[in-house]
Design an enzyme around this catalytic site. Structure first.
Site, mmCIF file in Angstrom:
data_model
loop_
_atom_site.group_PDB
_atom_site.id
_atom_site.type_symbol
_atom_site.label_atom_id
_atom_site.label_comp_id
_atom_site.label_asym_id
_atom_site.label_seq_id
_atom_site.Cartn_x
_atom_site.Cartn_y
_atom_site.Cartn_z
ATOM 1 C CE1 TYR A 16 10.319 34.340 -13.755
ATOM 2 C CE2 TYR A 16 10.709 36.070 -12.148
ATOM 3 C CZ TYR A 16 10.776 35.599 -13.447
ATOM 4 O OH TYR A 16 11.287 36.403 -14.438
ATOM 5 C CG HIS A 21 12.984 27.664 -13.809
ATOM 6 N ND1 HIS A 21 13.776 26.577 -14.127
ATOM 7 C CD2 HIS A 21 13.752 28.752 -14.095
ATOM 8 C CE1 HIS A 21 14.956 27.008 -14.572
ATOM 9 N NE2 HIS A 21 14.962 28.317 -14.565
ATOM 10 C CG ASN A 67 20.602 34.145 -14.891
ATOM 11 O OD1 ASN A 67 20.340 34.746 -13.849
ATOM 12 N ND2 ASN A 67 20.399 34.660 -16.084
ATOM 13 C CG ASN A 113 20.362 29.137 -17.834
ATOM 14 O OD1 ASN A 113 21.198 28.609 -18.572
ATOM 15 N ND2 ASN A 113 19.302 29.757 -18.295
#
Length: 191
Positions: A16, A21, A67, A113
């Site tokens: 990631y 994000h 989240n 989220n």
């Protein structure tokens, strides 16, 4: 000495790193590096403490996945006794074009989220947010791939400029207050 909690949102893990994000992580890392801090693994987050202009910044990158960001946010806010108005969550925002950032003292999760979990955990949406526009330049049905994807090469210069601006936003948020900082940055267009 007033204290601030700055939370960059993202997902832990190499796959990631430096995705759209995870821009909250990238902004926070830049802020901490600029001020000579270092992250260390602690409870629910990578944490760095920065002192600048008579202010203390507790900077966290949650290790809980996006989240579940609220858990780390609340834990560190309570532990460090930071008032809610002295917190700042930095997130990617698909509804904002790439050339914009937006600072607000409160507001809905807008389908994000990480923000949704923070709002749920805190029981309010009245906490400051810095939204980093990532645009919505993706084909129908490809939102997840776009958000979790890396920046396109042509986007990188704008992203770098905006990361620097977001570091200034964090500084000004603490020194000038949120209203003046909003006036300085919310109408800017980055190239």
């Amino acid at each position: 000495m007033s204290k601030f909690l700055i939370i960059g949102l993202g997902n832990p893990g190499y796959e990631y790193a430096h995705t759209r994000h995870n821009i909250g992580f990238d902004v926070l890392t830049e802020f901490v590096l600029k001020h000579g801090g270092m992250f260390k693994i602690d409870r629910l987050a990578e944490v760095a403490e920065v002192k600048w202009k008579g202010k203390i910044f507790i900077c966290i990158k949650p290790t809980t996945f996006m989240n579940l960001s609220g858990k780390a946010f609340k834990y560190w806010m309570d532990k460090e006794k930071v008032p809610l108005e002295n917190t700042l969550a930095i997130v990617d925002e698909i509804a904002l074009p790439l050339n914009k950032i937006r600072l607000r003292p409160s507001g809905s999760d807008a389908g994000h989220n990480g923000l949704r979990d923070i709002q749920f955990t805190l029981g309010t949406d009245k906490y400051p947010k810095l939204r980093f526009g990532i645009g919505n330049n993706f084909p129908k049905g490809m939102q997840v791939e776009y958000v979790l994807g890396k920046w396109f090469p042509e986007q990188v210069p704008v992203v770098k400029n905006k990361i620097e601006a977001c570091v200034e936003v964090i500084e000004n948020f603490a020194v000038l207050g949120i209203e003046r900082t909003m006036n300085l940055y919310n109408n800017k267009e980055f190239a």
